[in-house]
Structure formats: C-alpha cells, structure tokens
Write a protein that holds these residues in place. Sequence first.
Motif, PDB file in Angstrom:
ATOM      1  N   LEU A 152       0.814  -1.219   0.000  1.00  0.00           N
ATOM      2  CA  LEU A 152       0.000   0.000   0.000  1.00  0.00           C
ATOM      3  C   LEU A 152       0.846   1.267   0.000  1.00  0.00           C
ATOM      4  CD1 LEU A 152      -2.703  -1.114   2.560  1.00  0.00           C
ATOM      5  CD2 LEU A 152      -2.973  -0.860   0.116  1.00  0.00           C
ATOM      6  N   ILE A 154       3.002   4.266  -1.365  1.00  0.00           N
ATOM      7  CA  ILE A 154       2.633   4.984  -2.588  1.00  0.00           C
ATOM      8  C   ILE A 154       3.468   4.526  -3.781  1.00  0.00           C
ATOM      9  CG2 ILE A 154       4.122   6.996  -2.188  1.00  0.00           C
ATOM     10  CD1 ILE A 154       1.655   8.632  -3.167  1.00  0.00           C
ATOM     11  N   VAL A 157       2.028   1.286  -4.972  1.00  0.00           N
ATOM     12  CA  VAL A 157       0.738   1.470  -5.656  1.00  0.00           C
ATOM     13  C   VAL A 157       0.979   1.957  -7.084  1.00  0.00           C
ATOM     14  CG1 VAL A 157      -1.380   2.823  -5.659  1.00  0.00           C
ATOM     15  CG2 VAL A 157      -0.507   1.945  -3.521  1.00  0.00           C
ATOM     16  N   LEU A 158       1.897   2.920  -7.227  1.00  0.00           N
ATOM     17  CA  LEU A 158       2.179   3.479  -8.554  1.00  0.00           C
ATOM     18  C   LEU A 158       2.767   2.426  -9.487  1.00  0.00           C
ATOM     19  CD1 LEU A 158       3.651   6.925  -7.533  1.00  0.00           C
ATOM     20  CD2 LEU A 158       1.672   6.574  -8.961  1.00  0.00           C
ATOM     21  N   LEU A 159       3.705   1.655  -8.961  1.00  0.00           N
ATOM     22  CA  LEU A 159       4.339   0.645  -9.818  1.00  0.00           C
ATOM     23  C   LEU A 159       3.353  -0.457 -10.190  1.00  0.00           C
ATOM     24  CD1 LEU A 159       7.822   0.410  -8.126  1.00  0.00           C
ATOM     25  CD2 LEU A 159       7.336   1.214 -10.411  1.00  0.00           C
ATOM     26  N   ALA A 161       0.126  -0.126 -10.490  1.00  0.00           N
ATOM     27  CA  ALA A 161      -0.791   0.395 -11.505  1.00  0.00           C
ATOM     28  C   ALA A 161      -0.115   0.432 -12.873  1.00  0.00           C
ATOM     29  CB  ALA A 161      -1.273   1.785 -11.114  1.00  0.00           C
ATOM     30  N   ALA A 162       1.179   0.811 -12.884  1.00  0.00           N
ATOM     31  CA  ALA A 162       1.915   0.860 -14.152  1.00  0.00           C
ATOM     32  C   ALA A 162       2.006  -0.535 -14.765  1.00  0.00           C
ATOM     33  CB  ALA A 162       3.312   1.431 -13.924  1.00  0.00           C
ATOM     34  N   ASP A 165      -1.310  -1.488 -16.217  1.00  0.00           N
ATOM     35  CA  ASP A 165      -1.502  -0.757 -17.462  1.00  0.00           C
ATOM     36  C   ASP A 165      -0.745  -1.430 -18.616  1.00  0.00           C
ATOM     37  OD1 ASP A 165      -3.004   1.471 -17.983  1.00  0.00           O
ATOM     38  OD2 ASP A 165      -1.225   2.709 -18.372  1.00  0.00           O
TER      39      ASP A 165
ATOM     40  N   GLN B 128      -3.328   4.535   3.148  1.00  0.00           N
ATOM     41  CA  GLN B 128      -4.167   5.028   2.037  1.00  0.00           C
ATOM     42  C   GLN B 128      -4.468   6.523   2.154  1.00  0.00           C
ATOM     43  OE1 GLN B 128      -4.838   2.263   3.826  1.00  0.00           O
ATOM     44  NE2 GLN B 128      -5.891   0.703   2.633  1.00  0.00           N
ATOM     45  N   ASN B 131      -1.492   8.740   1.639  1.00  0.00           N
ATOM     46  CA  ASN B 131      -1.173   8.805   0.210  1.00  0.00           C
ATOM     47  C   ASN B 131      -2.089   9.773  -0.516  1.00  0.00           C
ATOM     48  OD1 ASN B 131       0.755   6.932   0.637  1.00  0.00           O
ATOM     49  ND2 ASN B 131      -0.330   5.227  -0.297  1.00  0.00           N
ATOM     50  N   TRP B 135      -1.062  13.140  -2.513  1.00  0.00           N
ATOM     51  CA  TRP B 135      -1.387  13.382  -3.933  1.00  0.00           C
ATOM     52  C   TRP B 135      -2.105  14.710  -4.090  1.00  0.00           C
ATOM     53  CZ3 TRP B 135       1.622  10.751  -6.593  1.00  0.00           C
ATOM     54  CH2 TRP B 135       1.394  10.408  -7.921  1.00  0.00           C
ATOM     55  N   ILE B 166      -4.437   7.841  -7.177  1.00  0.00           N
ATOM     56  CA  ILE B 166      -3.016   7.493  -7.297  1.00  0.00           C
ATOM     57  C   ILE B 166      -2.805   6.473  -8.400  1.00  0.00           C
ATOM     58  CG2 ILE B 166      -1.048   6.519  -6.061  1.00  0.00           C
ATOM     59  CD1 ILE B 166      -2.549   7.683  -3.537  1.00  0.00           C
ATOM     60  N   ARG B 167      -3.762   5.567  -8.543  1.00  0.00           N
ATOM     61  CA  ARG B 167      -3.586   4.512  -9.545  1.00  0.00           C
ATOM     62  C   ARG B 167      -3.563   5.065 -10.977  1.00  0.00           C
ATOM     63  NH1 ARG B 167      -3.532  -0.732  -8.299  1.00  0.00           N
ATOM     64  NH2 ARG B 167      -4.031  -1.252 -10.440  1.00  0.00           N
ATOM     65  N   GLY B 169      -1.710   7.321 -11.893  1.00  0.00           N
ATOM     66  CA  GLY B 169      -0.301   7.488 -12.213  1.00  0.00           C
ATOM     67  C   GLY B 169       0.209   8.906 -12.238  1.00  0.00           C
ATOM     68  N   VAL B 292       4.376  13.587 -11.489  1.00  0.00           N
ATOM     69  CA  VAL B 292       4.439  12.448 -10.578  1.00  0.00           C
ATOM     70  C   VAL B 292       5.485  12.773  -9.519  1.00  0.00           C
ATOM     71  CG1 VAL B 292       6.123  11.134 -11.960  1.00  0.00           C
ATOM     72  CG2 VAL B 292       4.580   9.928 -10.459  1.00  0.00           C
ATOM     73  N   LEU B 308       7.454   5.243 -14.144  1.00  0.00           N
ATOM     74  CA  LEU B 308       6.370   6.076 -13.615  1.00  0.00           C
ATOM     75  C   LEU B 308       6.229   7.370 -14.418  1.00  0.00           C
ATOM     76  CD1 LEU B 308       6.831   5.702  -9.769  1.00  0.00           C
ATOM     77  CD2 LEU B 308       5.471   4.335 -11.326  1.00  0.00           C
ATOM     78  N   ARG B 311       4.667   6.758 -17.794  1.00  0.00           N
ATOM     79  CA  ARG B 311       3.225   6.524 -17.701  1.00  0.00           C
ATOM     80  C   ARG B 311       2.496   7.831 -17.432  1.00  0.00           C
ATOM     81  NH1 ARG B 311      -0.248   4.353 -13.488  1.00  0.00           N
ATOM     82  NH2 ARG B 311      -2.130   3.621 -14.536  1.00  0.00           N
ATOM     83  N   LYS B 314       1.099  10.157 -20.335  1.00  0.00           N
ATOM     84  CA  LYS B 314      -0.182   9.954 -21.024  1.00  0.00           C
ATOM     85  C   LYS B 314      -1.248  10.818 -20.370  1.00  0.00           C
ATOM     86  CE  LYS B 314       0.939   5.169 -21.829  1.00  0.00           C
ATOM     87  NZ  LYS B 314       0.711   3.869 -21.208  1.00  0.00           N
TER      88      LYS B 314
END
Lengths: 203, 344
Positions: A152, A154, A157-159, A161-162, A165, B128, B131, B135, B166-167, B169, B292, B308, B311, B314
């Motif tokens: 969890l 950050i 989470v970012l990696l 999600a990448a 994707d 969570q 985070n 953000w 966050i997801r 990116g 990011v 990161l 991504r 985009k």
Amino acid sequence: MNQADVSKLVSKLRIKVKAEHRNLRNPKGPEGRIDKLRKTVTGLIKFERIEVNYNRGDEARQYAERLISEAIRHGDCHTPTMKMADFWLLEKELVHKLFKVLVPRFENSNVSFTKMYKAPKPQYSRNLEKAVLELRGNPYPDLFTKQPNNRLWIQNVLLEAAKHDYRQSKYAEIAQNMAKNEEPTQVNSEAPKSEIIEDIKTQ
Amino acid sequence: MKRHITYLSKTLNANGYTKCLPLSRFISTQEAVERRNHIFSLEKKRQIEQVGRIEKIEVRYKGIPKDTTFIMNKDLSTPYDCTKHLGQWYMESSALAVLDGSVYWDMHRPLTESCTLELQHFKVSEPQQVNKAFWRTCSLVLGACATNAFKTSVPVILHSFPQPDIRSGSFIYDVDLPSLPDWQPTHQELVTLGAEYVKFIRQNHALERLEVSAALAQEMFVDNEHKTAQIPSIARTNGKVTVYRVGDHVDISKGPLISNTSQIGRASITSVHKLTGSSESGVKQLYRFQGVALPTGVVLNHFAFSILTDRAKKLNSARSPLGPDIFGKKEDDMEVQQSAAAKA
C-alpha cells in the motif's frame, strides 16, 4: 582408553575458535595482550555493545563466551569460576552482574552468547577493520532492521498500476494480432497462438 | 488604523465602482497572489484573536515512543505543536494526524476538543489516507508552481484539480491560459516547470488551513472567474470554504493535506495536455498539467522512476471540467469491445 572426554572438562563454545591465538602486538608482550583483552571483556559485560578493532574484538569474544559458559556450568559457589570472573572483570560489581543477570539470561539459550558484526569504515583508508561486539538480549535497538515492504506504500501502488496498465496494453496488442491472423487463413491460426502464449509465459 | 481588507471593496461597492471597473482586469497574476495572501493573513489573525480566553484540552497521544497526555490550548494548538514535544523526527516525518482513531486531521489545523491523537507518516501499515493527502498536496503545489512559472505577461487562471487518484499514475491541475490558445510545451519547458516545482518544494513551506465564509472566499478569488463560479457550490453545505496556503499561494481544497512541502521528495512535471470542450461557464479550453512525485525518503531507482514518468506522460483520464466526452472514451470503449470480441 582411559582418556577423559574433553567436552566434559571444557565447555564447548558455540562460536568458531581459531587454532592460533592472535598476539595483539604491544610493548608489554603477552601480558599486555591479556591486559587489553581484560579491558575489552569488562567493557563488553558492562556496556553490552561495544565497537572495537576486529582482531581484538574477536579474541575478547572467545574469552567472554568462555567466562559466561563457565558461570552457567558451575554457578557462583565454585571457587575456580569465581577466581576466573575476578580475574577477567576489572570492575567488581560486574561479577554480580555476571551471575545474577547474565546467567539467568543465557541459561536456556542454545546459541552463542555474543554477536559480532563488521562495522563500516572509510573506503580507501588504511584503518584497521572495525567490529561491533554485543551480548545477545541487550536493551538497545537492533543494528539491522528488517526491511518491511507494504504493497500500500505509494511507490508500490504506482508501480503496481503501471504494471497493470502495461499488461492491459499487451493483451490488447495480442488480441489484435490474433484477430489479424485469423482473418486471412484459418489453417495456421494455431501456430501463432501457441507462440503468443509462450511469449506471455516468458514475460 | 486597522481595517479589514473587505473595507476596500465595500467602499467600492458603495460607490458602485465595481460594476464599471471589474477588479480582475487591473491586477496581474502576481498582484492577485499577493492580495490573496494578504487577505489570508488578515483572516487568520482575526480568527486567532477571536478565540479570546484560552481554554485547555487534553490530548492523549498513542504511539511510539510511548503513550502520553498533552495539555494543549483549545482552538490554538495543532497536532504539529504536539509533535514539538515529541522530537524533531516526529515534526519532520508526521504527515497526517488521526483523531479518535477515525477523523483525519491536518497537522496545522487547531484542535477543537479533547481527543486521542495518532500520527501517520508515509510508512505506516495502512497509508491510504496519507497517500491521498500527499497526492492532493502535490496537485495544489502544482497550481502554485504553474502560477509562478510563467512570465507576468501570460495570465494564469487556475481552474481546479480532481479527487486524488493514485492509480491513475499522475497528479493533475487544470489551468486556463487564455493568452496561449495553442501551446505545445517543449521538453525544455517541461524541465523548467519541473525545476520550478522542485524549487518551490525546497522552500519547506507549511500547509496552513483556514475555513472562511463564502463571501470572503469570493473576495479572495475575485480575479479568478473559475474559482468564483465554483465557490457557491462548494459552500452550499455549510457556508464555509476551506482554503490552504502554501508559501504565498492560496487555493481551495477540501483537504486534508500533508504537513510540509519538504515531505515531497522526488518530483517531475511530465506533460501538459490541452483539454477542449465546452461547459456552462463558457470555458473553451484548459491545460491539464500532469506530474508524478514520491515522498521524501522513498528511494526508487532511476529505471523504476522512468516507468512512472513515462506513464504519467499519457493524458490522465480523470473527469474533465469541460464535459465527460472529450477523452475519446468512446474510442477506448470500442477498443475494449474489439479486444473482448477477439478473445471470444
């Protein structure tokens, strides 16, 4: 065969002992070496964690292990053990600590009583190697912390999600390729599929 | 002679000047920032003076090094003040406070009643909310950075930033640049924007929170037509608007935010996309700034970070203020359908 069983005469240490002792060069000779080691052993029992030169630390460690194991074996009513403790511990209140604190602490342990780590030193220096010598069960925080990882956090989470994707885009690509291959001929549609599946597996 | 800032506009209103002389036409972006900052300072001072007789509250702290009880000042002391009693590490690393085990509270927001207090940093077991706050803060600071980065000849009108996701990116700020109808940022411009961002972060600004009335918020954002349009809907529930100040930049955000910009570590501004469409307020196009960032102390190797940043280049698919159908979502749906068909 009337030779005595050595392990009953001398307690077996749980650390590696070198066949040859180190001389720890000094002006007073062997006596000076013993003096140095007595200081280190006393320091170790007193502070429970010390930083010393590696050779001296390793040598002192063996004597400290031996002292503690003798104390556990014979208790405080055994004259030779008491003499030994008196010799090695320069501060006499530490004799009490040895029998009243350390013996109960290590009585049931089945690993060594001390721990030794290599300490860091400047990269291109001619300093002697340093080490950290400590008693197990000391009250200080650990020198090495376990590196926990949490999905969890950050960055995770970012990696994550990448990665998701990237996979989705790859699946779409594969699906497109399959659609293309199916259109012209239906005969060799099997071959590329299996290749693709292999590709996914290797990824 | 001390007078409230609204005095100026009151006299203007009384003389009927505002109708013929809209204030927004006469101040540059920088002047507007200074003015907003000044109003914020005055309002903050007023609110502190309003507290009057100081009452004490009991704050029971839970956590390392040990559970303790602090006697703090009601409506004045913040969780940050509590950390001052614990040590420098707590001051620097605590990002968010949790009151009574459930209410997430800004570090610089005064405590109103006796409560239990826990502190959260970026490496807690359930981060969570921290985070999300991080953000959100990154978005807000991006707004500040965008305001600073352009020359004074380019008016910058901040629009808004969406809920933190966050997801997706990247963190976003939608900005209106009326004098740049067709701007494609070069690589060099993006690097400069990123440098401005990092420069701003390194000034170690605390994020101050203030609740102001809708009227005062209107007064603050009088030069910004987008924000003035948003304020009534924000203030609909309780007539209050939450504004945050970071450095001299003031912005609206629901909060909570983290404690200090020094907690933002590695950051980069990755892209600026043009959003077109039409909304009720008549905005034709906005620029979506994306970036990011990672918290201080998070070590990530350059390859992973490049994944990161790539991504984040985009276009972020968060809902646009200019209407839902500008992203070619239909195309995406089509693609998904196609692939589904192909799989079947």
